[in-house]
Scaffold this motif. Structure first.
Motif, PDB file in Angstrom:
ATOM      1  N   ILE A   1       0.836  -1.057  -0.090  1.00  0.00           N
ATOM      2  CA  ILE A   1      -0.171   0.015  -0.068  1.00  0.00           C
ATOM      3  C   ILE A   1       0.815   1.395  -0.217  1.00  0.00           C
ATOM      4  CG2 ILE A   1      -1.768   1.349   1.223  1.00  0.00           C
ATOM      5  CD1 ILE A   1      -2.909  -1.564   2.271  1.00  0.00           C
ATOM      6  N   THR A   2       0.917   1.923  -1.126  1.00  0.00           N
ATOM      7  CA  THR A   2       1.710   3.185  -1.029  1.00  0.00           C
ATOM      8  C   THR A   2       0.814   4.630  -1.248  1.00  0.00           C
ATOM      9  OG1 THR A   2       3.161   1.741  -2.358  1.00  0.00           O
ATOM     10  CG2 THR A   2       3.551   4.131  -2.526  1.00  0.00           C
ATOM     11  N   GLU A   3       1.258   5.527  -0.486  1.00  0.00           N
ATOM     12  CA  GLU A   3       0.908   6.853  -1.004  1.00  0.00           C
ATOM     13  C   GLU A   3       1.513   7.401  -2.231  1.00  0.00           C
ATOM     14  OE1 GLU A   3      -1.772   9.838   0.197  1.00  0.00           O
ATOM     15  OE2 GLU A   3      -1.580   8.044   1.373  1.00  0.00           O
ATOM     16  N   VAL A   4       0.551   7.951  -3.047  1.00  0.00           N
ATOM     17  CA  VAL A   4       1.304   8.334  -4.212  1.00  0.00           C
ATOM     18  C   VAL A   4       1.053   9.749  -4.378  1.00  0.00           C
ATOM     19  CG1 VAL A   4       0.752   8.186  -6.756  1.00  0.00           C
ATOM     20  CG2 VAL A   4       0.291   6.110  -5.301  1.00  0.00           C
ATOM     21  N   PRO A   5       2.167  10.383  -4.161  1.00  0.00           N
ATOM     22  CA  PRO A   5       2.274  12.065  -4.435  1.00  0.00           C
ATOM     23  C   PRO A   5       1.638  12.525  -5.600  1.00  0.00           C
ATOM     24  CG  PRO A   5       4.264  11.097  -4.445  1.00  0.00           C
ATOM     25  CD  PRO A   5       3.474   9.837  -4.125  1.00  0.00           C
ATOM     26  N   GLU A   6       1.441  13.785  -5.906  1.00  0.00           N
ATOM     27  CA  GLU A   6       1.088  14.296  -6.988  1.00  0.00           C
ATOM     28  C   GLU A   6       2.123  14.381  -7.880  1.00  0.00           C
ATOM     29  OE1 GLU A   6      -1.826  15.567  -9.436  1.00  0.00           O
ATOM     30  OE2 GLU A   6      -2.331  15.231  -7.200  1.00  0.00           O
ATOM     31  N   SER A   7       3.449  14.608  -7.360  1.00  0.00           N
ATOM     32  CA  SER A   7       4.739  14.682  -8.352  1.00  0.00           C
ATOM     33  C   SER A   7       4.919  13.269  -9.048  1.00  0.00           C
ATOM     34  CB  SER A   7       5.726  15.027  -7.467  1.00  0.00           C
ATOM     35  OG  SER A   7       5.937  14.110  -6.484  1.00  0.00           O
ATOM     36  N   PHE A   8       4.491  12.240  -8.434  1.00  0.00           N
ATOM     37  CA  PHE A   8       4.522  10.945  -9.009  1.00  0.00           C
ATOM     38  C   PHE A   8       3.580  10.832 -10.234  1.00  0.00           C
ATOM     39  CE2 PHE A   8       3.417   6.658  -9.728  1.00  0.00           C
ATOM     40  CZ  PHE A   8       4.588   5.905  -9.947  1.00  0.00           C
ATOM     41  N   LEU A   9       2.309  11.219 -10.084  1.00  0.00           N
ATOM     42  CA  LEU A   9       1.308  11.358 -10.665  1.00  0.00           C
ATOM     43  C   LEU A   9       1.743  11.937 -12.165  1.00  0.00           C
ATOM     44  CD1 LEU A   9      -1.896  11.655  -8.747  1.00  0.00           C
ATOM     45  CD2 LEU A   9      -1.157   9.364  -9.632  1.00  0.00           C
ATOM     46  N   THR A  10       2.060  13.173 -12.164  1.00  0.00           N
ATOM     47  CA  THR A  10       2.607  13.842 -13.123  1.00  0.00           C
ATOM     48  C   THR A  10       3.758  13.291 -14.124  1.00  0.00           C
ATOM     49  OG1 THR A  10       1.861  15.890 -11.829  1.00  0.00           O
ATOM     50  CG2 THR A  10       3.722  16.071 -13.667  1.00  0.00           C
ATOM     51  N   ALA A  11       4.738  12.384 -13.110  1.00  0.00           N
ATOM     52  CA  ALA A  11       5.809  11.727 -13.946  1.00  0.00           C
ATOM     53  C   ALA A  11       5.048  10.824 -14.748  1.00  0.00           C
ATOM     54  CB  ALA A  11       6.682  11.408 -12.704  1.00  0.00           C
ATOM     55  N   ALA A  12       4.257  10.019 -14.013  1.00  0.00           N
ATOM     56  CA  ALA A  12       3.344   8.808 -14.636  1.00  0.00           C
ATOM     57  C   ALA A  12       2.900   9.108 -15.841  1.00  0.00           C
ATOM     58  CB  ALA A  12       2.669   8.054 -13.575  1.00  0.00           C
ATOM     59  N   LYS A  13       2.173  10.363 -15.781  1.00  0.00           N
ATOM     60  CA  LYS A  13       1.337  10.761 -17.017  1.00  0.00           C
ATOM     61  C   LYS A  13       2.469  11.135 -18.080  1.00  0.00           C
ATOM     62  CE  LYS A  13      -2.523  13.798 -18.259  1.00  0.00           C
ATOM     63  NZ  LYS A  13      -3.402  14.449 -17.601  1.00  0.00           N
ATOM     64  N   GLU A  14       3.494  11.529 -17.921  1.00  0.00           N
ATOM     65  CA  GLU A  14       4.803  12.083 -18.827  1.00  0.00           C
ATOM     66  C   GLU A  14       5.306  10.906 -19.456  1.00  0.00           C
ATOM     67  OE1 GLU A  14       7.192  14.626 -16.563  1.00  0.00           O
ATOM     68  OE2 GLU A  14       6.060  16.159 -16.776  1.00  0.00           O
ATOM     69  N   LYS A  15       5.284   9.808 -18.706  1.00  0.00           N
ATOM     70  CA  LYS A  15       5.730   8.481 -19.091  1.00  0.00           C
ATOM     71  C   LYS A  15       4.804   7.899 -20.193  1.00  0.00           C
ATOM     72  CE  LYS A  15       9.692   8.445 -16.889  1.00  0.00           C
ATOM     73  NZ  LYS A  15      10.888   8.920 -17.582  1.00  0.00           N
ATOM     74  N   ALA A  16       3.367   8.073 -19.737  1.00  0.00           N
ATOM     75  CA  ALA A  16       2.468   7.553 -20.752  1.00  0.00           C
ATOM     76  C   ALA A  16       2.519   8.262 -22.146  1.00  0.00           C
ATOM     77  CB  ALA A  16       1.004   7.734 -20.295  1.00  0.00           C
ATOM     78  N   GLU A  17       2.793   9.796 -21.977  1.00  0.00           N
ATOM     79  CA  GLU A  17       3.038  10.492 -23.141  1.00  0.00           C
ATOM     80  C   GLU A  17       4.206  10.173 -24.172  1.00  0.00           C
ATOM     81  OE1 GLU A  17       2.950  14.386 -21.653  1.00  0.00           O
ATOM     82  OE2 GLU A  17       0.601  14.434 -20.921  1.00  0.00           O
ATOM     83  N   GLU A  18       5.271   9.856 -23.433  1.00  0.00           N
ATOM     84  CA  GLU A  18       6.567   9.385 -24.048  1.00  0.00           C
ATOM     85  C   GLU A  18       6.465   8.227 -24.754  1.00  0.00           C
ATOM     86  OE1 GLU A  18       9.771   9.042 -21.131  1.00  0.00           O
ATOM     87  OE2 GLU A  18       9.480  10.920 -20.596  1.00  0.00           O
ATOM     88  N   LEU A  19       5.476   7.182 -24.473  1.00  0.00           N
ATOM     89  CA  LEU A  19       5.335   5.775 -24.884  1.00  0.00           C
ATOM     90  C   LEU A  19       4.596   6.034 -26.362  1.00  0.00           C
ATOM     91  CD1 LEU A  19       4.176   3.552 -21.930  1.00  0.00           C
ATOM     92  CD2 LEU A  19       6.161   3.228 -23.505  1.00  0.00           C
ATOM     93  N   ALA A  20       3.768   7.059 -26.500  1.00  0.00           N
ATOM     94  CA  ALA A  20       3.109   7.293 -27.879  1.00  0.00           C
ATOM     95  C   ALA A  20       4.204   7.154 -29.136  1.00  0.00           C
ATOM     96  CB  ALA A  20       2.434   8.654 -27.734  1.00  0.00           C
ATOM     97  N   GLU A  21       5.379   7.695 -28.950  1.00  0.00           N
ATOM     98  CA  GLU A  21       6.191   7.659 -29.918  1.00  0.00           C
ATOM     99  C   GLU A  21       6.749   6.389 -30.530  1.00  0.00           C
ATOM    100  OE1 GLU A  21      10.419   8.965 -28.624  1.00  0.00           O
ATOM    101  OE2 GLU A  21       8.827  10.352 -27.857  1.00  0.00           O
ATOM    102  N   TYR A  22       6.460   5.374 -29.381  1.00  0.00           N
ATOM    103  CA  TYR A  22       6.949   3.858 -29.695  1.00  0.00           C
ATOM    104  C   TYR A  22       5.885   2.980 -30.463  1.00  0.00           C
ATOM    105  CZ  TYR A  22      10.750   4.902 -26.660  1.00  0.00           C
ATOM    106  OH  TYR A  22      11.968   5.555 -26.112  1.00  0.00           O
ATOM    107  N   LEU A  23       4.704   3.550 -30.454  1.00  0.00           N
ATOM    108  CA  LEU A  23       3.513   2.718 -30.799  1.00  0.00           C
ATOM    109  C   LEU A  23       3.315   2.936 -32.112  1.00  0.00           C
ATOM    110  CD1 LEU A  23       0.749   3.102 -28.026  1.00  0.00           C
ATOM    111  CD2 LEU A  23       2.652   1.522 -28.340  1.00  0.00           C
TER     112      LEU A  23
END
Length: 141
Positions: free
Chosen positions: A119-141
């Motif tokens: 069980i992990t408390e997820v900070p806003e900064s992590f959510l931002t980083a995760a969303k950025e990683k999802a955006e980066e993946l677009a160029e691989y598809l």
């Protein structure tokens, strides 16, 4: 190893999560229904994820695919209804999950799932980083 798999491995390491997966979809030639499958993973404990077939609106991948929005849940192993609805969390013993759509040309083309086995408390900064990683993946598809 494909470039997508290398990127998934890199994301797992950079964000320091226990599990990372990318779901992609294809139209089932027999049923003509969109199947969403976890095709690239890192940190898995077994190969059961390969048997998961989701439809739009079902499971974490399907929910994110349908809504086009992020998904977050925690304390999952204590919620039997969630374990049934979200098979990847049961199979990989994930307690906390975060998922974001991978967009390409205004269409969801994939879903990035990040998970912790505690069980992990997820900070806003992590959510931002995760969303950025999802955006980066677009160029691989």
């Amino acid at each position: 190893m494909t470039k997508i798999q290398q990127k998934i491995n890199q994301i797992k390491k950079e964000l320091e999560v226990d599990f990372t997966a990318l779901a992609l979809s294809e139209i089932n030639p027999t049923t003509h229904v969109r199947d969403i499958r976890w095709q690239y993973v890192a940190g898995n404990t077994n190969q059961h994820y390969t048997r998961i077939r989701l439809q739009v609106g079902k499971g974490i991948g399907g929910i994110v695919w349908r809504t086009g929005r992020g998904y977050q849940a925690t304390n999952l192993q204590k919620q039997p209804e969630k374990l049934v609805e979200l098979p990847i969390t049961r199979m990989e013993k994930l307690e906390t999950v975060i998922a974001y759509p991978v967009w390409q040309a205004e269409e969801v083309k994939g879903v990035l799932l990040l998970g912790y086995r505690s069980i992990t408390e997820v900070p806003e900064s992590f959510l931002t980083a995760a969303k950025e990683k999802a955006e980066e993946l677009a160029e691989y598809l």
